[in-house]
Scaffold this motif. Structure first.
Motif, PDB file in Angstrom:
ATOM      1  N   ASN A  55      -3.687  -0.175  -3.006  1.00 45.64           N
ATOM      2  CA  ASN A  55      -3.675   1.015  -2.156  1.00 45.64           C
ATOM      3  C   ASN A  55      -4.897   1.146  -1.265  1.00 45.64           C
ATOM      4  O   ASN A  55      -5.041   2.138  -0.546  1.00 45.64           O
ATOM      5  CB  ASN A  55      -3.515   2.268  -3.017  1.00 45.64           C
ATOM      6  CG  ASN A  55      -2.120   2.376  -3.604  1.00 45.64           C
ATOM      7  OD1 ASN A  55      -1.166   1.858  -3.029  1.00 45.64           O
ATOM      8  ND2 ASN A  55      -1.989   3.008  -4.754  1.00 45.64           N
ATOM      9  N   SER A  60       7.626   5.488   0.098  1.00 50.45           N
ATOM     10  CA  SER A  60       6.879   4.514  -0.696  1.00 50.45           C
ATOM     11  C   SER A  60       7.690   4.063  -1.899  1.00 50.45           C
ATOM     12  O   SER A  60       7.694   2.877  -2.266  1.00 50.45           O
ATOM     13  CB  SER A  60       5.553   5.125  -1.156  1.00 50.45           C
ATOM     14  OG  SER A  60       4.627   5.186  -0.097  1.00 50.45           O
ATOM     15  N   LYS A  75       0.767   4.256   4.784  1.00 51.55           N
ATOM     16  CA  LYS A  75       1.492   4.257   3.523  1.00 51.55           C
ATOM     17  C   LYS A  75       2.868   4.876   3.752  1.00 51.55           C
ATOM     18  O   LYS A  75       2.947   6.003   4.252  1.00 51.55           O
ATOM     19  CB  LYS A  75       0.721   5.055   2.461  1.00 51.55           C
ATOM     20  CG  LYS A  75      -0.663   4.482   2.160  1.00 51.55           C
ATOM     21  CD  LYS A  75      -1.404   5.344   1.146  1.00 51.55           C
ATOM     22  CE  LYS A  75      -2.797   4.762   0.889  1.00 51.55           C
ATOM     23  NZ  LYS A  75      -3.559   5.572  -0.089  1.00 51.55           N
ATOM     24  N   THR A 103       0.874  -1.167   0.000  1.00 53.07           N
ATOM     25  CA  THR A 103       0.000   0.000   0.000  1.00 53.07           C
ATOM     26  C   THR A 103       0.911   1.217   0.000  1.00 53.07           C
ATOM     27  O   THR A 103       1.660   1.436   0.946  1.00 53.07           O
ATOM     28  CB  THR A 103      -0.908   0.010   1.243  1.00 53.07           C
ATOM     29  OG1 THR A 103      -1.661  -1.214   1.288  1.00 53.07           O
ATOM     30  CG2 THR A 103      -1.874   1.183   1.204  1.00 53.07           C
ATOM     31  N   ASP A 154       1.981   5.464  -1.484  1.00 55.62           N
ATOM     32  CA  ASP A 154       1.565   6.786  -1.950  1.00 55.62           C
ATOM     33  C   ASP A 154       2.684   7.326  -2.847  1.00 55.62           C
ATOM     34  O   ASP A 154       3.509   6.556  -3.341  1.00 55.62           O
ATOM     35  CB  ASP A 154       1.248   7.725  -0.781  1.00 55.62           C
ATOM     36  CG  ASP A 154       2.416   7.882   0.191  1.00 55.62           C
ATOM     37  OD1 ASP A 154       3.570   7.594  -0.213  1.00 55.62           O
ATOM     38  OD2 ASP A 154       2.196   8.300   1.342  1.00 55.62           O
ATOM     39  N   ASP A 155       2.724   8.624  -3.053  1.00 53.04           N
ATOM     40  CA  ASP A 155       3.715   9.206  -3.959  1.00 53.04           C
ATOM     41  C   ASP A 155       4.993   9.658  -3.242  1.00 53.04           C
ATOM     42  O   ASP A 155       5.851  10.293  -3.856  1.00 53.04           O
ATOM     43  CB  ASP A 155       3.103  10.405  -4.704  1.00 53.04           C
ATOM     44  CG  ASP A 155       1.951   9.983  -5.605  1.00 53.04           C
ATOM     45  OD1 ASP A 155       1.993   8.860  -6.128  1.00 53.04           O
ATOM     46  OD2 ASP A 155       1.004  10.788  -5.764  1.00 53.04           O
TER      47      ASP A 155
END
Length: 526
Positions: free
Chosen positions: A56, A33, A62, A26, A28-29
Motif C-alpha cells: 500500500n 479495491s 488506490k 495498492t 484501500d478499504d
C-alpha cells in the motif's frame, strides 16, 4: 468475478508465460479495491508463474496494481479495474511481461528498446471505450520493453477527481510527464514516432528505397484491404499504406449488416481484415498518410505518391481508398472546445458525462442511436436536427421518443458552442422557422452529422464533386488513367462496409485490367 469460461480461456493464455509475473496491488478499504483484489487473486490462482501481493506504499492511486517480474519494478500499471474493453489489455500485459513476444514488427520493438530519455505516460480510459485499448496496449508494451518508460492506465470512472482536475472530456486522453500528449486513437508506431526524434526522417529514407509497385493502395480500411488482397492474388507487386489499419471501422461498435457475419464489432472486423491481408505478399506501410499525388507524365508511366513524412513512392497504378471522417459543425467554438466537451464518439466519451446534460447534433441513425445510448448514462439529452423531420429509421425514432430524459428539436441550426475557456457550458441554436436564437446549458455536445471524404490532398489531381468525393466510373476509374478509387471517398452511393469492400475489389480488378492492357512507358531522363 471471472466466470468459468473466462477463467478457462485465461488459464490457457497464461500457459504461454515463459518467466514469472508478479502482481503488486495498492489498495484501500473501498469497494473498487475489493474488486481489484478479487480479480488479481483469481488470476494468480490460474498459473504457478503468477503471484499476487499487496504493497500500500507503492502508489498514491488506490486501487492500482503493477504488472512486473519478481525483483523488478518495471512494467505497466493499471489504476482501477481493467474489465470491459480493457480486459484484453490486461491479458496482453500479463503475457508480454511473462516473456510472450509481441506481434509488433521487430524494427519497431528494437526502436522502442533504443529510445533514450525518461517518459512517464498516463492514459485515461473508460470501460466502454473501443478506441482506448489500442493506446493502452501500445504504451503498456513500451513500458515492458524499455525501463525508462512507465505507463499507468487510469479508469476515468474510478478516478473522477482527476478527470475533473485535468478537464478530461474525451478518452483515450494521454499525458506525458504531466502534460497533455494526445487525444483519441493512436497506433504504437505513431506514439513511438512522436517521442523518437529523427524517426520520421529514417522512415522517409526507408520508404524512398522501395522499388516501384504494380499497384499501390492508399488507405487501409475495408476498401483498401479488399483491393490489396485482390491485387496480390494476381501475383503483382502490391503496396498498401494507411494511417491506421481498419480505418473508420475501428470507430464502429456493433456491425450487424455484414452479410454472412450475424454480428461483430469494428475492432474484430478490422483485425480479421489484417489477418487476411497478412496471408498475402503485400507490402503494408502503417502510420503513414499521403500529402499529394503526382500523375505519370505519360500513360503507362509511374505515378508518384508523396507521403506526409516526405517520402516518394512510385507505382504503375494507384487505388485511392482513404475513406471519410466525421463531419464538423463548422461553428464558432467547435474547434476551441474539441475534446473539452465537443466529441464525436458517444460510446467512448459517454461515461465521462454521467449525470450531466448533453446534446446530440444530428437526427439520422447515428444521432438517434447516440441519444438512446447516452440516455442511460446522462441526466438529459437534447437531440437537434437541422431538417423538419428526423431521418433515422422508424424503429429508432420510436425508441428515442419513448425516453423521458430525451428532448427532440427539429428545424434547429446550431450556431455556436459556448464555454468558459476550459470546457463546454452550452450551445446556441436558431429555430429555422421563427428565426429566434436560443441557448441550451449543457456539458457535452456529441456531433453525429455524417461524413466528409478524406480527399483534400487531391486538389487539382483528379475530378471531385461539390462535397469532395472522387468522381469514378462504373469500373472505379477516376479522371486520370491508371488512378482508381473505391469506398467512402468516392461518389458511390450508400456508405456501407460491405459496399466498400466490393468497390475495393472492383477497383483492384480494374487496375489489373489496366496494367495488362497498357504498355510500360519508358521513363524520361531526369
Amino acid at each position: 468475478m471471472l466466470d468459468t469460461t473466462m477463467k478457462n480461456q485465461l488459464k490457457a493464455y497464461l500457459e504461454k508465460l515463459t518467466k514469472p509475473v508478479e502482481l503488486i496491488a495498492t489498495l484501500d478499504d473501498g469497494a473498487k479495491s475489493s474488486e481489484v483484489k478479487t480479480l488479481l487473486n483469481e488470476i494468480a490462482e490460474l498459473s504457478e508463474k503468477v503471484s499476487f501481493s499487496i504493497d500500500n506504499t507503492l502508489d498514491v492511486r488506490k486501487p492500482s496494481f503493477l504488472i512486473t517480474n519478481p525483483g523488478s519494478n518495471q512494467g505497466p500499471r493499471f489504476a482501477g479495474s481493467p474489465l470491459g474493453h480493457e480486459f484484453t489489455s490486461l491479458v496482453l500485459a500479463l503475457l508480454q511481461m511473462g516473456g510472450h513476444p509481441s506481434k509488433a514488427s521487430i524494427e519497431v520493438l528494437e526502436q522502442i528498446r533504443a529510445i533514450e530519455g525518461d517518459f512517464h505516460f498516463e492514459t485515461y480510459y473508460s470501460l466502454t471505450c473501443h478506441n482506448c485499448p489500442d493506446v493502452v496496449q501500445a504504451l503498456n508494451l513500451m513500458a515492458v520493453l524499455n525501463p525508462r518508460i512507465t505507463h499507468t492506465a487510469i479508469d476515468g470512472g474510478v478516478f473522477q477527481n482527476e478527470i475533473q482536475e485535468r478537464n478530461v472530456m474525451g478518452v483515450p486522453a494521454v499525458y506525458l510527464n504531466g502534460s497533455s500528449f494526445g487525444q483519441g486513437r493512436m497506433t504504437l508506431e505513431e506514439i513511438v514516432s512522436k517521442i523518437d526524434t529523427g524517426a520520421e526522417k529514417r522512415q522517409a529514407e526507408a520508404l524512398n528505397a522501395r522499388a516501384p509497385y504494380e499497384v499501390f493502395i492508399v488507405g487501409s480500411g475495408p476498401a483498401g484491404a479488399a483491393a490489396a488482397i485482390y491485387a496480390a492474388r494476381k501475383g503483382i507487386r502490391t503496396g498498401l499504406m494507411g494511417e491506421r489499419f481498419g480505418g473508420q471501422v475501428l470507430d464502429t461498435v456493433d456491425i450487424e449488416n455484414y452479410i454472412s457475419v450475424a454480428k461483430t464489432e469494428g475492432q474484430k472486423l478490422a483485425g480479421a481484415l489484417k489477418v487476411h491481408v497478412d496471408e498475402y505478399d503485400i507490402d503494408v506501410i502503417d502510420s503513414q498518410s499521403a500529402r499529394t499525388l503526382i500523375p505519370a507524365d505519360v500513360e503507362g508511366g509511374l505515378h508518384q505518391l508523396v507521403t506526409a513524412s516526405g517520402a516518394t513512392l512510385k507505382a504503375r497504378s494507384i487505388i485511392i481508398a482513404t475513406g471519410a471522417k466525421w463531419r464538423n459543425m463548422n461553428v464558432p467554438g467547435e474547434e476551441q472546445y474539441r475534446t473539452k466537451g465537443v466529441t464525436y464518439c458517444p460510446h467512448c466519451d459517454g461515461p465521462l458525462f454521467k449525470g450531466k446534460r448533453v446534446a446530440v447534433i444530428g437526427g439520422g441513425n447515428s444521432g438517434v442511436e447516440a441519444a438512446i445510448d447516452l440516455a442511460g448514462l446522462v441526466e438529459h439529452v437534447t437531440l437537434l436536427e437541422f431538417a423538419p423531420e428526423m431521418k433515422a429509421d422508424k424503429v429508432l425514432q420510436d425508441k428515442v421518443r419513448s425516453l423521458k430524459n430525451v428532448d427532440i428539436i427539429v428545424n434547429a441550426q446550431t450556431q455556436e458552442v459556448k464555454g468558459d475557456g476550459s470546457k463546454v457550458t452550452g450551445l446556441q441554436y436558431q429555430d429555422r422557422v421563427t428565426g429566434h436564437s436560443q441557448d441550451i446549458p449543457l456539458a457535452g455536445i456529441f456531433v453525429q452529422i455524417g461524413l466528409l471524404p478524406n480527399t483534400q490532398w487531391l486538389d487539382g489531381v483528379v475530378e471531385r464533386n461539390s462535397v469532395g468525393e472522387i468522381v469514378i466510373d462504373t469500373k472505379g476509374e477516376t479522371s486520370v488513367k491508371g488512378i482508381f478509387a473505391a469506398g467512402d471517398c468516392t461518389t458511390v452511393p450508400y456508405k456501407q462496409i460491405i459496399i466498400a469492400t466490393g468497390e475495393g475489389a472492383k477497383a483492384s480488378l480494374s487496375a489489373f485490367d489496366y496494367l495488362i492492357r497498357t504498355p510500360v512507358a519508358v521513363e524520361k531522363a531526369a
